[in-house]
Design a protein around this motif. Sequence first.
Motif, PDB file in Angstrom:
ATOM      1  N   GLY A   5       0.872  -1.301  -0.009  1.00  0.00           N
ATOM      2  CA  GLY A   5       0.008   0.000  -0.091  1.00  0.00           C
ATOM      3  C   GLY A   5       1.020   1.410  -0.046  1.00  0.00           C
ATOM      4  N   VAL A   6       0.897   1.885   1.034  1.00  0.00           N
ATOM      5  CA  VAL A   6       1.425   3.325   1.153  1.00  0.00           C
ATOM      6  C   VAL A   6       2.901   3.045   1.392  1.00  0.00           C
ATOM      7  CG1 VAL A   6      -0.298   4.643   1.502  1.00  0.00           C
ATOM      8  CG2 VAL A   6       0.807   3.654   3.535  1.00  0.00           C
ATOM      9  N   MET A   7       3.204   1.941   1.870  1.00  0.00           N
ATOM     10  CA  MET A   7       4.699   1.360   2.019  1.00  0.00           C
ATOM     11  C   MET A   7       4.999   0.591   1.078  1.00  0.00           C
ATOM     12  SD  MET A   7       5.244   3.254   4.556  1.00  0.00           S
ATOM     13  CE  MET A   7       6.969   2.856   4.957  1.00  0.00           C
ATOM     14  N   GLY A   8       4.847   0.732  -0.104  1.00  0.00           N
ATOM     15  CA  GLY A   8       5.355   0.195  -1.443  1.00  0.00           C
ATOM     16  C   GLY A   8       5.519   1.101  -2.409  1.00  0.00           C
ATOM     17  N   ASP A   9       5.460   0.619  -3.804  1.00  0.00           N
ATOM     18  CA  ASP A   9       5.540   1.575  -4.752  1.00  0.00           C
ATOM     19  C   ASP A   9       4.412   1.557  -5.933  1.00  0.00           C
ATOM     20  OD1 ASP A   9       6.074  -0.772  -6.332  1.00  0.00           O
ATOM     21  OD2 ASP A   9       7.526   0.480  -7.868  1.00  0.00           O
ATOM     22  N   ARG A  10       3.234   0.799  -5.623  1.00  0.00           N
ATOM     23  CA  ARG A  10       2.229   0.613  -6.366  1.00  0.00           C
ATOM     24  C   ARG A  10       1.313   2.012  -6.396  1.00  0.00           C
ATOM     25  NH1 ARG A  10       0.010  -5.562  -5.722  1.00  0.00           N
ATOM     26  NH2 ARG A  10       2.203  -6.525  -5.213  1.00  0.00           N
ATOM     27  N   TRP A  11       1.444   2.741  -5.392  1.00  0.00           N
ATOM     28  CA  TRP A  11       0.918   3.930  -5.433  1.00  0.00           C
ATOM     29  C   TRP A  11       1.238   4.909  -6.484  1.00  0.00           C
ATOM     30  CZ3 TRP A  11       3.715   8.279  -4.510  1.00  0.00           C
ATOM     31  CH2 TRP A  11       4.809   8.200  -3.757  1.00  0.00           C
ATOM     32  N   THR A  12       2.533   4.860  -6.776  1.00  0.00           N
ATOM     33  CA  THR A  12       3.022   5.670  -8.058  1.00  0.00           C
ATOM     34  C   THR A  12       2.432   5.555  -9.166  1.00  0.00           C
ATOM     35  OG1 THR A  12       4.762   4.524  -8.755  1.00  0.00           O
ATOM     36  CG2 THR A  12       5.319   5.265  -6.593  1.00  0.00           C
ATOM     37  N   ARG A  13       2.497   6.858  -9.923  1.00  0.00           N
ATOM     38  CA  ARG A  13       2.062   6.934 -11.313  1.00  0.00           C
ATOM     39  C   ARG A  13       2.730   5.592 -12.120  1.00  0.00           C
ATOM     40  NH1 ARG A  13       1.505  12.232 -14.395  1.00  0.00           N
ATOM     41  NH2 ARG A  13       0.466  10.511 -15.711  1.00  0.00           N
ATOM     42  N   LEU A  14       4.131   5.553 -11.674  1.00  0.00           N
ATOM     43  CA  LEU A  14       4.788   4.732 -12.865  1.00  0.00           C
ATOM     44  C   LEU A  14       4.205   3.175 -12.719  1.00  0.00           C
ATOM     45  CD1 LEU A  14       8.423   5.668 -11.487  1.00  0.00           C
ATOM     46  CD2 LEU A  14       7.359   6.351 -13.541  1.00  0.00           C
ATOM     47  N   SER A  15       3.380   2.674 -11.786  1.00  0.00           N
ATOM     48  CA  SER A  15       2.854   1.302 -11.634  1.00  0.00           C
ATOM     49  C   SER A  15       2.090   1.162 -12.567  1.00  0.00           C
ATOM     50  CB  SER A  15       2.353   1.099 -10.201  1.00  0.00           C
ATOM     51  OG  SER A  15       1.347   1.864  -9.927  1.00  0.00           O
ATOM     52  N   SER A  16       1.388   2.221 -13.130  1.00  0.00           N
ATOM     53  CA  SER A  16       0.159   2.007 -14.058  1.00  0.00           C
ATOM     54  C   SER A  16      -0.333   3.019 -15.075  1.00  0.00           C
ATOM     55  CB  SER A  16      -1.157   1.621 -12.967  1.00  0.00           C
ATOM     56  OG  SER A  16      -1.639   2.617 -12.282  1.00  0.00           O
ATOM     57  N   ASP A  17       0.237   4.327 -14.891  1.00  0.00           N
ATOM     58  CA  ASP A  17      -0.348   5.270 -15.447  1.00  0.00           C
ATOM     59  C   ASP A  17       0.148   5.190 -17.058  1.00  0.00           C
ATOM     60  OD1 ASP A  17      -2.056   6.218 -13.628  1.00  0.00           O
ATOM     61  OD2 ASP A  17      -1.152   8.297 -13.492  1.00  0.00           O
ATOM     62  N   ASP A  18      -0.452   5.808 -17.915  1.00  0.00           N
ATOM     63  CA  ASP A  18      -0.120   5.771 -19.383  1.00  0.00           C
ATOM     64  C   ASP A  18       0.313   7.320 -19.541  1.00  0.00           C
ATOM     65  OD1 ASP A  18       0.494   5.061 -21.890  1.00  0.00           O
ATOM     66  OD2 ASP A  18      -1.736   4.728 -22.776  1.00  0.00           O
ATOM     67  N   PHE A  19       1.622   7.414 -19.796  1.00  0.00           N
ATOM     68  CA  PHE A  19       2.193   8.874 -19.797  1.00  0.00           C
ATOM     69  C   PHE A  19       1.981   9.329 -21.098  1.00  0.00           C
ATOM     70  CE2 PHE A  19       4.069   7.032 -15.856  1.00  0.00           C
ATOM     71  CZ  PHE A  19       4.095   8.427 -15.126  1.00  0.00           C
ATOM     72  N   GLY A  20       1.805  10.840 -21.477  1.00  0.00           N
ATOM     73  CA  GLY A  20       1.984  11.239 -22.653  1.00  0.00           C
ATOM     74  C   GLY A  20       0.583  11.236 -23.365  1.00  0.00           C
ATOM     75  N   ARG A  21      -0.391  10.902 -22.919  1.00  0.00           N
ATOM     76  CA  ARG A  21      -1.622  10.866 -23.288  1.00  0.00           C
ATOM     77  C   ARG A  21      -2.794  11.841 -22.993  1.00  0.00           C
ATOM     78  NH1 ARG A  21      -2.291   6.415 -26.776  1.00  0.00           N
ATOM     79  NH2 ARG A  21      -1.270   4.631 -26.272  1.00  0.00           N
TER      80      ARG A  21
END
Length: 392
Positions: free
Chosen positions: A376-392
């Motif tokens: 959860g908050v003590m991991g990195d899945r909350w970051t945009r790098l985990s799922s977001d599609d950049f540049g759209r």
Amino acid sequence: MHVVSANAGPGKVVAPSVLESHGSVRPLAAEDLESVAALFLTKFRRRRRHLLDRAIAETADYMREIYLDPAGQSGASNALVQVNRQGRLGGFLGVLKARYELNGAALNAAIIGPLMADAGTDDGSAGPQLLRALHQGEFDLQLTDSANRTSLAFARPMKYQLLPVHCLGWTCIFRPAAMAAAALHRKWPGLPRLALDPCARAFDALAKRRFELPVQASSSQRVHSEPITSAQFAERLPTLLSDYSLRPSWKDGELPRLLALAAEKRADGPLHFGGTYDETGKMLGCYAFYGQAGDIASLLQIQASGSHWRATLDGLIAAAWDMGCVGITGQPQSRFMPQLFGYKNLFFRYAGGTMVRSRIAEVTEAVRAGDIFIGGVMGDRWTRLSSDDFGR
């Protein structure tokens, strides 16, 4: 932590600190960001060349925000780059600094995110070299909740402890056809919803009885759930962690700032917060999840005290259902696995390795006993790098 090799395309020449036989490792610097962003996008997002420039700029800006400019951080970045003997970027290790405590003793923790190597410049040494450099640094423990199978293969010999329950993901299905349509739309955003939604609605109407709200009327008539604010969540969560020996230690507004960063994530909808209360108004549990009508909700964090896990899970699932979500996914903890087994239409899968490494015997023992708050908050899945599609 995802280990990948990829051709990142043209990269900037970067100056290593001290050259070794296979290159050197140093902290991430601003001039590295575009090359690191290109490496990330080429592998993890498979971005087409004509869309790459905008995506690189947005990804680099986000990496600057979380790796170079985190609030309260001074000095060099905790993220690392590997530079080969020719002076070119060979690999990257995303690292977020956190504070833990073990029975009151303060510990520095490194939360490991993306671990990448450029196949065009790397001879296979970048990944191990980056991890060894991290292990030799200031941190008392290193942890990740998103390791892929390649990471598991070479991190385990480095004495990382695997937490099997946290490696799973759970999915509770509300409307099966609509959930399948939402998953297809995420994979192929260009698919027109008009081609999928009518069929999904027709199927789900037939399956309505089988997929009713998977929540009991109430675990107790004296317990209820209601929406709360991010500030209320940040105030209450630390108090619900008091029975973990190895737990985070947030100071000076760190948790509210982390939640504000987590709210920037876009792939799963807006971030919502809720709490479970008894008849006196005491909060018994709290949760945070991403969600929006017609899409799959994604749990960020849930925590409860004592015997109130089931009521808190009921509140979470009911909140996602009432919002119009088609289902919900999350990462389990050993403390509420027995309650998860009680829900119908709930399935488990492998989601990503959760691992911890420390040279401190007491930390190792706490991890072995499952007496650690992680994910959860003590991991990195909350970051945009985990799922977001950049540049759209």
